[in-house]
Scaffold this active site. Structure first.
Site, PDB file in Angstrom:
ATOM      1  N   HIS A  63       0.858  -1.182   0.000  1.00  0.00           N
ATOM      2  CA  HIS A  63       0.000   0.000   0.000  1.00  0.00           C
ATOM      3  C   HIS A  63       0.899   1.239   0.000  1.00  0.00           C
ATOM      4  O   HIS A  63       2.047   1.191   0.455  1.00  0.00           O
ATOM      5  CB  HIS A  63      -0.875   0.036   1.247  1.00  0.00           C
ATOM      6  CG  HIS A  63      -1.953  -0.992   1.263  1.00  0.00           C
ATOM      7  ND1 HIS A  63      -3.090  -0.846   2.021  1.00  0.00           N
ATOM      8  CD2 HIS A  63      -2.080  -2.187   0.631  1.00  0.00           C
ATOM      9  CE1 HIS A  63      -3.872  -1.895   1.853  1.00  0.00           C
ATOM     10  NE2 HIS A  63      -3.281  -2.723   1.018  1.00  0.00           N
ATOM     11  N   GLU A  65       1.028   3.853   1.865  1.00  0.00           N
ATOM     12  CA  GLU A  65       1.545   4.223   3.182  1.00  0.00           C
ATOM     13  C   GLU A  65       2.693   3.318   3.607  1.00  0.00           C
ATOM     14  O   GLU A  65       3.692   3.775   4.161  1.00  0.00           O
ATOM     15  CB  GLU A  65       0.449   4.144   4.258  1.00  0.00           C
ATOM     16  CG  GLU A  65      -0.749   5.003   3.988  1.00  0.00           C
ATOM     17  CD  GLU A  65      -1.888   4.244   3.320  1.00  0.00           C
ATOM     18  OE1 GLU A  65      -1.661   3.596   2.258  1.00  0.00           O
ATOM     19  OE2 GLU A  65      -3.015   4.298   3.836  1.00  0.00           O
TER      20      GLU A  65
END
Length: 165
Positions: A63, A65
């Site tokens: 992801h 992040e």
């Protein structure tokens, strides 16, 4: 904290960094990935960038992040991301919210909510959970419309493609 609660100069600063996260999301979009982007800022400098790479890498943890957290940790030579702010175009999922708490990010700023997996206030708020030993302040809604449009447009185009038999 909501966008309308911020003083104008603070809102402008957050919008500046969110535009950097949006630029990362566009990189994901160019690869056919869901357009989500993130940056980690420390003392006015980006030390970590990431965009969604799940399909490209066949890695469910890739992801935006998580990629940005890994890059920032390398830049600081530390797993603790103290004095950092994480900007992400979409509200963090449970995995990413947990990683933010574990890496001690003191502030997370996100663009648009995620009604299916959002864990920074929508389904639950793992970032500000009082039972954890560390909490991450949350600011939501920075460039919300632009962040939401990225995702809406992407999924609209995906639905319009002919299905493969």
């Amino acid at each position: 904290m909501l966008l309308n609660e911020l003083p104008p100069e603070e809102r402008e600063a957050h919008e500046y960094w969110m535009r950097e996260a949006i630029a990362e999301a566009r990189k994901a979009e160019a690869l056919g990935e869901v357009p989500i982007g993130a940056v980690i800022v420390r003392h006015g400098e980006i030390i970590g960038r990431g965009y969604n790479l799940r399909e490209t890498t066949m890695d469910s943890t890739a992801h935006a992040e998580m990629v940005a957290i890994r890059e920032a940790s390398i830049a600081l030579n530390s797993w603790r991301l103290l004095d950092c702010r994480l900007y992400v175009t979409l509200e963090p999922c449970p995995m990413c919210a947990g990683a933010m708490v574990q890496s001690r990010v003191p502030l997370t700023v996100y663009g648009t909510t995620d009604p299916k997996a959002g864990c920074a206030g929508t389904l639950m708020n793992l970032l500000e959970e009082p039972r954890f030993n560390h909490r991450t302040e949350v600011i939501q809604g920075i460039l919300q419309e632009e962040c939401a449009d990225l995702l809406t447009s992407f999924f609209r185009r995906l639905r319009q493609k002919p299905s493969k038999l």
